[in-house]
Design a protein around this motif. Structure first.
Motif, short mmCIF file in Angstrom:
data_model
loop_
_atom_site.label_atom_id
_atom_site.label_comp_id
_atom_site.label_asym_id
_atom_site.label_seq_id
_atom_site.Cartn_x
_atom_site.Cartn_y
_atom_site.Cartn_z
N LYS A 152 0.83 -1.21 0.00
CA LYS A 152 0.00 0.00 0.00
C LYS A 152 0.86 1.25 0.00
O LYS A 152 0.57 2.23 -0.71
CB LYS A 152 -0.95 -0.01 1.20
N GLN A 155 2.35 1.65 -3.42
CA GLN A 155 1.36 2.15 -4.38
C GLN A 155 1.21 3.66 -4.28
O GLN A 155 1.07 4.36 -5.29
CB GLN A 155 0.01 1.45 -4.14
N ARG A 159 2.72 6.75 -7.40
CA ARG A 159 2.01 7.87 -8.01
C ARG A 159 2.84 9.14 -8.05
O ARG A 159 2.58 10.04 -8.86
CB ARG A 159 0.70 8.14 -7.24
N TYR A 188 1.84 2.81 -11.50
CA TYR A 188 1.03 2.17 -10.45
C TYR A 188 1.51 0.74 -10.21
O TYR A 188 2.21 0.14 -11.03
CB TYR A 188 -0.46 2.17 -10.83
N GLU A 190 -0.05 -3.01 -9.15
CA GLU A 190 -1.28 -3.78 -9.05
C GLU A 190 -0.95 -5.27 -9.11
O GLU A 190 0.15 -5.66 -9.51
CB GLU A 190 -2.25 -3.41 -10.18
N LYS A 191 -1.91 -6.09 -8.75
CA LYS A 191 -1.74 -7.53 -8.83
C LYS A 191 -1.61 -7.94 -10.30
O LYS A 191 -2.37 -7.50 -11.14
CB LYS A 191 -2.93 -8.24 -8.18
N ASN A 192 -0.63 -8.77 -10.58
CA ASN A 192 -0.39 -9.20 -11.95
C ASN A 192 -1.49 -10.16 -12.42
O ASN A 192 -1.72 -11.21 -11.84
CB ASN A 192 0.96 -9.92 -12.05
N GLU A 193 -2.16 -9.77 -13.48
CA GLU A 193 -3.11 -10.65 -14.16
C GLU A 193 -2.83 -10.67 -15.66
O GLU A 193 -3.59 -11.22 -16.43
CB GLU A 193 -4.54 -10.19 -13.89
N LYS A 203 0.54 -14.42 -5.69
CA LYS A 203 0.47 -12.97 -5.89
C LYS A 203 1.81 -12.50 -6.39
O LYS A 203 2.84 -12.89 -5.88
CB LYS A 203 0.12 -12.24 -4.58
#
Length: 203
Positions: A152, A155, A159, A188, A190-193, A203
């Protein structure tokens, strides 16, 4: 590379979209002493497919050692009186490229196009995991962080890179003429998808 005598009136211009796994290459740009690079393998394959060296290649950008690319473009300048059959060429090109380089598509362009000046934006993706150590097969694609990370907080920090900034302190040996100001449209975590495999961490 010595492309040989170029017959301007027979020159054909193409754009080729490439992707490659960079783990065994020393970047894109051809190096002395036959060091393996992506450009060296592309040129070698083109010479084999065309059975001549009357061509040259320009890349939209260069990569560092071991960096992989999901999508980039190269410009092919081909001097040949015979019109290139693009579908057959793409099949032959892929069949003879090493398994860690793939050509996705090819399209015709003209002498007024410049692949170096054309890119408007670049996207960089860095994969990492923390806590439990990942499967060794992941090593060519992501970084393992030994300590537990505060995602967090990271993240929030990511920015701060957005906007136009002078990145002089991030530049390796900048000179007085080095351009160090860049604009980052978004940054940013984020979770890798995007990339998946059954040996990837959860994760």
């Amino acid at each position: 590379m010595n492309p040989g005598p170029f017959a301007q009136n027979n020159r054909q211009f193409f754009l080729i979209k490439l992707q490659y796994l960079g783990f065994r290459f020393h970047g894109w740009q051809k190096q002395p002493n036959n060091i393996p690079t992506v450009e060296r393998m592309v040129l070698r394959t083109l010479r084999y497919v065309f059975d001549h060296s009357n061509f040259k290649v320009l890349a939209a950008g260069r990569t560092d050692a071991k960096v992989s690319v999901n999508e980039t473009w190269i410009e092919l300048f081909l001097d040949d009186s015979q019109e290139l059959e693009v579908d057959q060429f793409l099949a032959d090109f892929n069949q003879n490229l090493p398994s860690d380089i793939r050509a996705l598509e090819i399209e015709k362009t003209d002498k007024d196009f410049n692949v170096i000046q054309a890119p408007k934006i670049k996207e960089y993706i860095y994969l990492f995991s923390h806590r439990e150590k990942f499967h060794p097969f992941c090593a060519s694609m992501m970084v393992y962080m030994k300590s537990e990370l505060d995602i967090k907080l990271m993240q929030t920090a990511a920015r701060l890179f957005e906007g136009t900034h002078n990145f002089w302190s991030y530049t390796y040996k900048p000179s007085e003429t080095t351009e160090t100001t860049s604009t980052i449209e978004s940054c940013y975590i984020e979770k890798n998808e995007l990339f998946t495999a059954n040996f990837f961490p959860e994760k």
